[in-house]
Structure formats: C-alpha cells, structure tokens
Design a protein around this motif. Sequence first.
Motif, PDB file in Angstrom:
ATOM      1  N   VAL A   1     -70.440  38.811  21.315  1.00 12.44           N
ATOM      2  CA  VAL A   1     -71.159  38.389  22.615  1.00 12.44           C
ATOM      3  C   VAL A   1     -70.372  38.209  23.810  1.00 12.44           C
ATOM      4  CG1 VAL A   1     -72.618  36.530  23.460  1.00 12.44           C
ATOM      5  CG2 VAL A   1     -72.956  37.766  21.211  1.00 12.44           C
ATOM      6  N   ARG A   2     -69.221  37.447  23.780  1.00 12.23           N
ATOM      7  CA  ARG A   2     -68.189  37.179  25.170  1.00 12.23           C
ATOM      8  C   ARG A   2     -67.997  38.605  25.679  1.00 12.23           C
ATOM      9  NH1 ARG A   2     -66.238  32.957  21.859  1.00 12.23           N
ATOM     10  NH2 ARG A   2     -64.440  34.041  21.456  1.00 12.23           N
ATOM     11  N   LYS A   3     -67.572  39.622  24.620  1.00 12.48           N
ATOM     12  CA  LYS A   3     -67.258  40.855  25.339  1.00 12.48           C
ATOM     13  C   LYS A   3     -68.239  41.542  25.856  1.00 12.48           C
ATOM     14  CE  LYS A   3     -63.300  41.796  22.110  1.00 12.48           C
ATOM     15  NZ  LYS A   3     -62.369  42.233  22.940  1.00 12.48           N
ATOM     16  N   ILE A   4     -69.520  41.406  25.311  1.00 11.84           N
ATOM     17  CA  ILE A   4     -70.699  42.114  26.029  1.00 11.84           C
ATOM     18  C   ILE A   4     -70.786  41.482  27.444  1.00 11.84           C
ATOM     19  CG2 ILE A   4     -73.303  42.370  26.100  1.00 11.84           C
ATOM     20  CD1 ILE A   4     -72.943  42.763  22.958  1.00 11.84           C
ATOM     21  N   GLN A   5     -70.716  40.063  27.410  1.00 12.35           N
ATOM     22  CA  GLN A   5     -70.937  39.452  28.663  1.00 12.35           C
ATOM     23  C   GLN A   5     -69.941  39.892  29.878  1.00 12.35           C
ATOM     24  OE1 GLN A   5     -71.226  35.386  26.896  1.00 12.35           O
ATOM     25  NE2 GLN A   5     -73.051  35.356  28.028  1.00 12.35           N
ATOM     26  N   LEU A   6     -68.514  40.038  29.306  1.00 11.60           N
ATOM     27  CA  LEU A   6     -67.491  40.312  30.145  1.00 11.60           C
ATOM     28  C   LEU A   6     -67.700  41.706  30.549  1.00 11.60           C
ATOM     29  CD1 LEU A   6     -64.717  39.640  31.181  1.00 11.60           C
ATOM     30  CD2 LEU A   6     -63.713  40.398  29.468  1.00 11.60           C
ATOM     31  N   TYR A   7     -68.301  42.577  29.671  1.00  7.99           N
ATOM     32  CA  TYR A   7     -68.502  44.106  30.296  1.00  7.99           C
ATOM     33  C   TYR A   7     -69.467  44.323  31.251  1.00  7.99           C
ATOM     34  CZ  TYR A   7     -69.831  48.850  30.197  1.00  7.99           C
ATOM     35  OH  TYR A   7     -70.412  50.023  30.772  1.00  7.99           O
ATOM     36  N   PHE A   8     -70.461  43.442  31.268  1.00 13.56           N
ATOM     37  CA  PHE A   8     -71.571  43.553  32.134  1.00 13.56           C
ATOM     38  C   PHE A   8     -71.059  42.801  33.415  1.00 13.56           C
ATOM     39  CE2 PHE A   8     -74.559  44.448  28.876  1.00 13.56           C
ATOM     40  CZ  PHE A   8     -75.742  44.800  29.652  1.00 13.56           C
ATOM     41  N   SER A   9     -70.259  41.787  33.470  1.00 10.64           N
ATOM     42  CA  SER A   9     -69.734  41.105  34.710  1.00 10.64           C
ATOM     43  C   SER A   9     -68.597  42.022  35.390  1.00 10.64           C
ATOM     44  CB  SER A   9     -68.983  39.907  34.128  1.00 10.64           C
ATOM     45  OG  SER A   9     -68.415  39.251  35.354  1.00 10.64           O
ATOM     46  N   GLU A  10     -67.790  42.437  34.548  1.00  8.40           N
ATOM     47  CA  GLU A  10     -66.871  43.291  35.214  1.00  8.40           C
ATOM     48  C   GLU A  10     -67.167  44.905  35.668  1.00  8.40           C
ATOM     49  OE1 GLU A  10     -63.468  43.256  32.804  1.00  8.40           O
ATOM     50  OE2 GLU A  10     -63.026  41.180  33.344  1.00  8.40           O
ATOM     51  N   GLU A  11     -67.714  45.534  34.783  1.00  5.10           N
ATOM     52  CA  GLU A  11     -68.340  46.957  35.081  1.00  5.10           C
ATOM     53  C   GLU A  11     -69.574  47.176  35.697  1.00  5.10           C
ATOM     54  OE1 GLU A  11     -66.135  49.252  34.451  1.00  5.10           O
ATOM     55  OE2 GLU A  11     -64.913  47.999  33.419  1.00  5.10           O
ATOM     56  N   LEU A  12     -70.409  46.195  35.260  1.00  4.09           N
ATOM     57  CA  LEU A  12     -71.943  46.306  36.031  1.00  4.09           C
ATOM     58  C   LEU A  12     -72.203  45.437  37.087  1.00  4.09           C
ATOM     59  CD1 LEU A  12     -73.786  47.066  32.751  1.00  4.09           C
ATOM     60  CD2 LEU A  12     -72.930  48.706  34.438  1.00  4.09           C
ATOM     61  N   GLN A  13     -71.395  44.340  37.574  1.00  8.32           N
ATOM     62  CA  GLN A  13     -71.521  43.256  38.398  1.00  8.32           C
ATOM     63  C   GLN A  13     -72.805  42.571  38.292  1.00  8.32           C
ATOM     64  OE1 GLN A  13     -70.195  46.404  39.635  1.00  8.32           O
ATOM     65  NE2 GLN A  13     -68.120  45.559  39.212  1.00  8.32           N
ATOM     66  N   GLN A  14     -73.051  42.339  36.851  1.00  6.43           N
ATOM     67  CA  GLN A  14     -74.250  41.680  36.435  1.00  6.43           C
ATOM     68  C   GLN A  14     -73.954  40.753  35.539  1.00  6.43           C
ATOM     69  OE1 GLN A  14     -77.308  44.354  34.907  1.00  6.43           O
ATOM     70  NE2 GLN A  14     -77.316  45.702  36.671  1.00  6.43           N
ATOM     71  N   LYS A  15     -75.034  39.482  35.596  1.00  8.06           N
ATOM     72  CA  LYS A  15     -74.603  38.375  34.696  1.00  8.06           C
ATOM     73  C   LYS A  15     -75.617  38.589  33.698  1.00  8.06           C
ATOM     74  CE  LYS A  15     -74.488  33.258  34.368  1.00  8.06           C
ATOM     75  NZ  LYS A  15     -73.884  32.547  34.393  1.00  8.06           N
ATOM     76  N   ILE A  16     -75.041  38.375  32.404  1.00  4.18           N
ATOM     77  CA  ILE A  16     -76.029  38.423  31.110  1.00  4.18           C
ATOM     78  C   ILE A  16     -75.955  37.229  30.292  1.00  4.18           C
ATOM     79  CG2 ILE A  16     -74.385  39.753  29.881  1.00  4.18           C
ATOM     80  CD1 ILE A  16     -76.692  41.179  28.458  1.00  4.18           C
ATOM     81  N   GLY A  17     -76.977  36.435  29.986  1.00  6.00           N
ATOM     82  CA  GLY A  17     -76.821  35.418  29.384  1.00  6.00           C
ATOM     83  C   GLY A  17     -76.521  35.558  27.720  1.00  6.00           C
ATOM     84  N   GLN A  18     -76.277  34.370  26.934  1.00  7.01           N
ATOM     85  CA  GLN A  18     -75.790  34.627  25.697  1.00  7.01           C
ATOM     86  C   GLN A  18     -76.917  35.259  24.846  1.00  7.01           C
ATOM     87  OE1 GLN A  18     -74.074  31.183  24.048  1.00  7.01           O
ATOM     88  NE2 GLN A  18     -74.449  31.906  21.899  1.00  7.01           N
ATOM     89  N   PHE A  19     -78.073  34.711  25.195  1.00  2.00           N
ATOM     90  CA  PHE A  19     -79.163  35.215  24.208  1.00  2.00           C
ATOM     91  C   PHE A  19     -79.483  36.554  24.533  1.00  2.00           C
ATOM     92  CE2 PHE A  19     -83.727  36.368  24.273  1.00  2.00           C
ATOM     93  CZ  PHE A  19     -84.236  35.839  22.689  1.00  2.00           C
ATOM     94  N   ASP A  20     -79.578  37.212  25.783  1.00  2.00           N
ATOM     95  CA  ASP A  20     -79.407  38.645  26.110  1.00  2.00           C
ATOM     96  C   ASP A  20     -78.505  39.131  25.345  1.00  2.00           C
ATOM     97  OD1 ASP A  20     -82.212  38.126  27.286  1.00  2.00           O
ATOM     98  OD2 ASP A  20     -81.101  37.825  29.493  1.00  2.00           O
ATOM     99  N   ALA A  21     -77.458  38.737  25.497  1.00  2.00           N
ATOM    100  CA  ALA A  21     -76.200  39.357  24.806  1.00  2.00           C
ATOM    101  C   ALA A  21     -76.266  39.411  23.458  1.00  2.00           C
ATOM    102  CB  ALA A  21     -74.966  38.901  25.332  1.00  2.00           C
ATOM    103  N   GLU A  22     -76.779  38.350  22.693  1.00  2.00           N
ATOM    104  CA  GLU A  22     -76.915  38.630  21.205  1.00  2.00           C
ATOM    105  C   GLU A  22     -77.979  39.375  20.966  1.00  2.00           C
ATOM    106  OE1 GLU A  22     -77.770  34.783  19.512  1.00  2.00           O
ATOM    107  OE2 GLU A  22     -75.861  33.856  20.461  1.00  2.00           O
ATOM    108  N   PHE A  23     -79.121  39.631  21.783  1.00  2.00           N
ATOM    109  CA  PHE A  23     -80.265  40.310  21.487  1.00  2.00           C
ATOM    110  C   PHE A  23     -79.646  41.836  21.740  1.00  2.00           C
ATOM    111  CE2 PHE A  23     -84.025  42.772  23.092  1.00  2.00           C
ATOM    112  CZ  PHE A  23     -84.715  42.339  21.716  1.00  2.00           C
ATOM    113  N   LEU A  24     -79.007  42.220  22.568  1.00  2.00           N
ATOM    114  CA  LEU A  24     -78.236  43.617  22.769  1.00  2.00           C
ATOM    115  C   LEU A  24     -77.636  43.809  21.619  1.00  2.00           C
ATOM    116  CD1 LEU A  24     -77.999  46.058  24.521  1.00  2.00           C
ATOM    117  CD2 LEU A  24     -76.322  44.877  25.623  1.00  2.00           C
TER     118      LEU A  24
END
Length: 84
Positions: A15-38
Amino acid sequence: MSQITFSKNEKELIVRKIQLYFSEELQQKIGQFDAEFLLDFISQELGAYYYNRGVYDAQEALAAKLDDIRDVIYQLEQHTDFQR
C-alpha cells in the motif's frame, strides 16, 4: 488456485508503494483505503496472470535443470553391445 493474500505487513508495504507511485509518478495523493482497494482489485483481477507467469518460469527452469541432469546421466553411460 487459492486466492492470493498477503500478510498484514506485506499489505502495508505494498500500500505504501502504491501511495508513493501515485505521489511521485502521477502527482496525486491516494489515501490508504483507496490504495488497499486498488491492491485488492489488482490481486483479484490480475494476480492470476502474474502467478501463472511465475509458474511458467518455474517450469522452464526445472526443465532446463532436468536437461542438464539427463546430459550428466548420459555421460555416465558405458558402451555395450545392447542397442536402445
């Protein structure tokens, strides 16, 4: 095949890796719930493809090793008048 599951620690790391990817590559913040859902979606819908690729790779590696073993055994064979 059983469902692909991760331990709590593994899931937290992914989940942290997904959040980091969204932040660094997509310049979007994704919450823990959404990252777990993904992660759950990817595991359920795409996990089997990655799992099967691993199985195929393991089969190829095993086949290559078996070929090596066959070659070694063949080299041990001694000449006789018998024919195969």
